[in-house]
Design an enzyme around this catalytic site. Structure first.
Site, PDB file in Angstrom:
ATOM      1  N   ASN A   9      56.745 -43.559  32.930  1.00 10.37           N
ATOM      2  CA  ASN A   9      55.595 -44.459  32.848  1.00 10.37           C
ATOM      3  C   ASN A   9      54.550 -43.953  33.840  1.00 10.37           C
ATOM      4  O   ASN A   9      54.700 -44.133  35.039  1.00 10.37           O
ATOM      5  CB  ASN A   9      56.036 -45.889  33.197  1.00 10.37           C
ATOM      6  CG  ASN A   9      54.872 -46.849  33.264  1.00 10.37           C
ATOM      7  OD1 ASN A   9      53.772 -46.537  32.835  1.00 10.37           O
ATOM      8  ND2 ASN A   9      55.131 -48.037  33.808  1.00 10.37           N
ATOM      9  N   LYS A  11      51.607 -44.963  34.237  1.00 15.46           N
ATOM     10  CA  LYS A  11      50.707 -46.037  34.693  1.00 15.46           C
ATOM     11  C   LYS A  11      49.248 -45.552  34.654  1.00 15.46           C
ATOM     12  O   LYS A  11      48.903 -44.769  33.797  1.00 15.46           O
ATOM     13  CB  LYS A  11      51.118 -46.528  36.082  1.00 15.46           C
ATOM     14  CG  LYS A  11      52.614 -46.842  36.160  1.00 15.46           C
ATOM     15  CD  LYS A  11      52.991 -47.605  37.373  1.00 15.46           C
ATOM     16  CE  LYS A  11      54.502 -47.770  37.420  1.00 15.46           C
ATOM     17  NZ  LYS A  11      54.937 -48.675  38.463  1.00 15.46           N
ATOM     18  N   HIS A  95      55.762 -54.777  30.702  1.00 14.91           N
ATOM     19  CA  HIS A  95      55.990 -54.268  32.062  1.00 14.91           C
ATOM     20  C   HIS A  95      55.612 -55.365  33.066  1.00 14.91           C
ATOM     21  O   HIS A  95      54.665 -56.120  32.850  1.00 14.91           O
ATOM     22  CB  HIS A  95      55.155 -53.014  32.291  1.00 14.91           C
ATOM     23  CG  HIS A  95      55.542 -52.278  33.534  1.00 14.91           C
ATOM     24  ND1 HIS A  95      55.112 -52.672  34.785  1.00 14.91           N
ATOM     25  CD2 HIS A  95      56.344 -51.212  33.733  1.00 14.91           C
ATOM     26  CE1 HIS A  95      55.627 -51.866  35.690  1.00 14.91           C
ATOM     27  NE2 HIS A  95      56.383 -50.962  35.077  1.00 14.91           N
ATOM     28  N   GLU A  97      54.031 -55.253  35.711  1.00 12.66           N
ATOM     29  CA  GLU A  97      52.630 -55.186  36.161  1.00 12.66           C
ATOM     30  C   GLU A  97      51.708 -55.855  35.134  1.00 12.66           C
ATOM     31  O   GLU A  97      50.719 -56.484  35.494  1.00 12.66           O
ATOM     32  CB  GLU A  97      52.235 -53.721  36.418  1.00 12.66           C
ATOM     33  CG  GLU A  97      52.903 -53.208  37.682  1.00 12.66           C
ATOM     34  CD  GLU A  97      53.123 -51.707  37.727  1.00 12.66           C
ATOM     35  OE1 GLU A  97      52.551 -50.973  36.900  1.00 12.66           O
ATOM     36  OE2 GLU A  97      53.906 -51.263  38.586  1.00 12.66           O
ATOM     37  N   GLU A 167      64.023 -53.747  34.942  1.00 11.05           N
ATOM     38  CA  GLU A 167      63.316 -53.278  36.131  1.00 11.05           C
ATOM     39  C   GLU A 167      63.144 -54.420  37.125  1.00 11.05           C
ATOM     40  O   GLU A 167      62.220 -55.235  36.992  1.00 11.05           O
ATOM     41  CB  GLU A 167      61.924 -52.766  35.745  1.00 11.05           C
ATOM     42  CG  GLU A 167      61.943 -51.622  34.757  1.00 11.05           C
ATOM     43  CD  GLU A 167      60.644 -50.835  34.832  1.00 11.05           C
ATOM     44  OE1 GLU A 167      60.724 -49.638  35.149  1.00 11.05           O
ATOM     45  OE2 GLU A 167      59.568 -51.407  34.617  1.00 11.05           O
ATOM     46  N   GLY A 173      58.257 -49.134  42.630  1.00 11.42           N
ATOM     47  CA  GLY A 173      57.262 -48.540  43.521  1.00 11.42           C
ATOM     48  C   GLY A 173      57.512 -48.811  44.998  1.00 11.42           C
ATOM     49  O   GLY A 173      56.640 -48.581  45.834  1.00 11.42           O
ATOM     50  N   SER A 213      62.086 -47.212  41.180  1.00 12.08           N
ATOM     51  CA  SER A 213      62.256 -46.151  42.184  1.00 12.08           C
ATOM     52  C   SER A 213      63.383 -45.166  41.852  1.00 12.08           C
ATOM     53  O   SER A 213      64.071 -44.689  42.756  1.00 12.08           O
ATOM     54  CB  SER A 213      62.469 -46.763  43.572  1.00 12.08           C
ATOM     55  OG  SER A 213      61.342 -47.540  43.950  1.00 12.08           O
TER      56      SER A 213
HETATM   57  C1  PEP Z   1      57.944 -48.598  36.664  1.00 11.59           C
HETATM   58  O1  PEP Z   1      56.943 -49.179  37.047  1.00 11.59           O
HETATM   59  O2  PEP Z   1      58.258 -48.635  35.461  1.00 11.59           O
HETATM   60  C2  PEP Z   1      58.753 -47.911  37.666  1.00 11.59           C
HETATM   61  C3  PEP Z   1      60.018 -47.859  37.466  1.00 11.59           C
HETATM   62  O3  PEP Z   1      58.107 -47.396  38.764  1.00 11.59           O
HETATM   63  P1  PEP Z   1      58.786 -46.607  40.019  1.00 11.59           P
HETATM   64  O4  PEP Z   1      59.768 -45.629  39.446  1.00 11.59           O
HETATM   65  O5  PEP Z   1      57.639 -45.926  40.691  1.00 11.59           O
HETATM   66  O6  PEP Z   1      59.443 -47.644  40.843  1.00 11.59           O
END
Ligand code: PEP
Length: 249
Positions: A9, A11, A95, A97, A167, A173, A213
Site C-alpha cells: 500500500n 498510500k 483502510h 486511514e 491491520e 506506521g 509495520s
Molecule cells: C498499512 O497502512 O496498510 C500499513 C500496514 O502500513 P505500515 O506497514 O507502514 O505499518
C-alpha cells in the site's frame, strides 16, 4: 493450499516517475517468485503508468479505493470501470486511514467491496482495532463485527475469493508490529467469523493478511502462522529491496 498474497500500500507516496521507477527496480528482484501473489497499490494518478510498467511481470496492480456507483456526481471518487480500464486487479477498501480521516463507514466499505467484486476486481478489505479497543480487550468482537458488516450480502462462493487484511491501527506506521501470536489470534478469529457467517469451505479459502509495520525481519514469523496468508505492507513497500525480501519470505 491458500496462495499467499503480499500487497504494498503505497498510500499518498510516489509520483508517476517514482512509481514506475520502483516497479522497474522491484520486477527483476521478484521475477522468480512463482507461488505468491504480488500486488502494488499506487496512488490514483500513478495507477495507469504503474500498471503499464508492471505489464509482463508477476506484479499485479491494485487501487487504494473505489466507489460503488458506476458514474456520476461523486467528486474525487473512482469507478470500477475506470479501474478495469487501466487493469487494476485489486483494490484496498476500508483502510483505517480512510475510516479515521475520511469518515468511511462499515456500510460504505461493504458497498465498495461489493461493487469491486461485481466488476471482477478483488477487494482487499481492511479491518482492525484502535489501541483503546485493544487495551480494553474487546478487539475480537470489534474486528468480527467489522468483518460481518463488510461481507454482508456476499454469497459463500464469493466470500471464498475475497482478501481480508487485519491491520491493528496501533501497529500501522508505528514500527510496532503485533506479535506473531496476536496476529494469529485475530486472523483465526476472522476465519471463524467467516465460517459462522457462510461455511467452512469459504472460511478455508478466504485469504487473510496481516498488516502493521511488516518488515523483512518479521514476515517469516507471521507467515508461519496457520491463519496468516500474507501481508499488507505500507512503509516497507516503498523500498524495492525491502518489499522484495518480504515477498520472498
Ligand atoms: C498499512 O497502512 O496498510 C500499513 C500496514 O502500513 P505500515 O506497514 O507502514 O505499518
Amino acid at each position: 493450499m491458500r496462495r499467499p498474497i503480499i500487497a504494498g500500500n503505497w498510500k499518498m507516496n510516489n509520483t508517476i516517475a517514482a512509481g514506475t521507477a520502483l516497479i522497474k527496480e522491484l520486477a527483476p528482484l521478484v521475477k522468480d517468485v512463482k507461488d505468491v501473489d504480488i500486488v502494488a497499490c499506487p496512488t490514483a494518478t500513478a495507477l495507469a503508468a504503474v500498471a503499464a510498467a508492471a505489464k509482463g511481470t508477476n506484479i499485479h496492480v491494485g487501487a487504494q479505493n473505489v466507489h460503488w456507483e458506476a458514474k456520476g456526481a461523486y467528486t474525487g471518487e473512482i469507478s470500477t470501470e475506470m479501474l478495469n480500464e487501466i487493469g487494476a486487479e485489486y483494490v484496498i477498501v476500508g483502510h483505517s486511514e480512510r475510516r479515521d480521516y475520511f469518515g468511511e463507514t462499515d456500510e460504505g466499505v461493504n458497498k465498495r467491496a461489493k461493487a469491486a467484486f461485481a466488476a471482477g476486481i478483488t477487494p482487499i478489505i481492511c479491518c482492525g482495532e484502535s489501541l483503546d479497543i485493544c487495551e480494553a480487550g474487546t478487539y475480537l468482537d470489534y474486528v468480527a463485527n467489522q468483518v460481518k458488516a463488510a461481507l454482508n450480502g456476499f454469497s459463500a462462493e464469493e466470500a471464498a475469493k475475497l482478501v481480508i487484511a487485519y491491520e491493528p491501527i496501533w501497529a500501522i506506521g508505528t514500527g510496532k508490529t503485533a506479535t506473531f501470536e496476536q496476529a494469529e489470534e485475530v486472523c483465526a478469529h476472522i476465519r471463524k467469523t467467516v465460517a459462522a457467517m457462510f461455511n467452512q469451505t469459504a472460511a478455508d479459502a478466504i485469504r487473510i493478511q496481516y498488516g502493521g509495520s511488516v518488515k523483512p525481519a518479521t514476515i517469516q514469523g507471521l507467515m508461519q502462522k496457520p491463519n496468516v496468508d500474507g501481508a499488507l505492507v505500507g512503509g516497507a513497500a516503498l523500498k524495492a529491496v525491502d518489499f522484495s525480501q518480504i515477498v520472498k519470505f
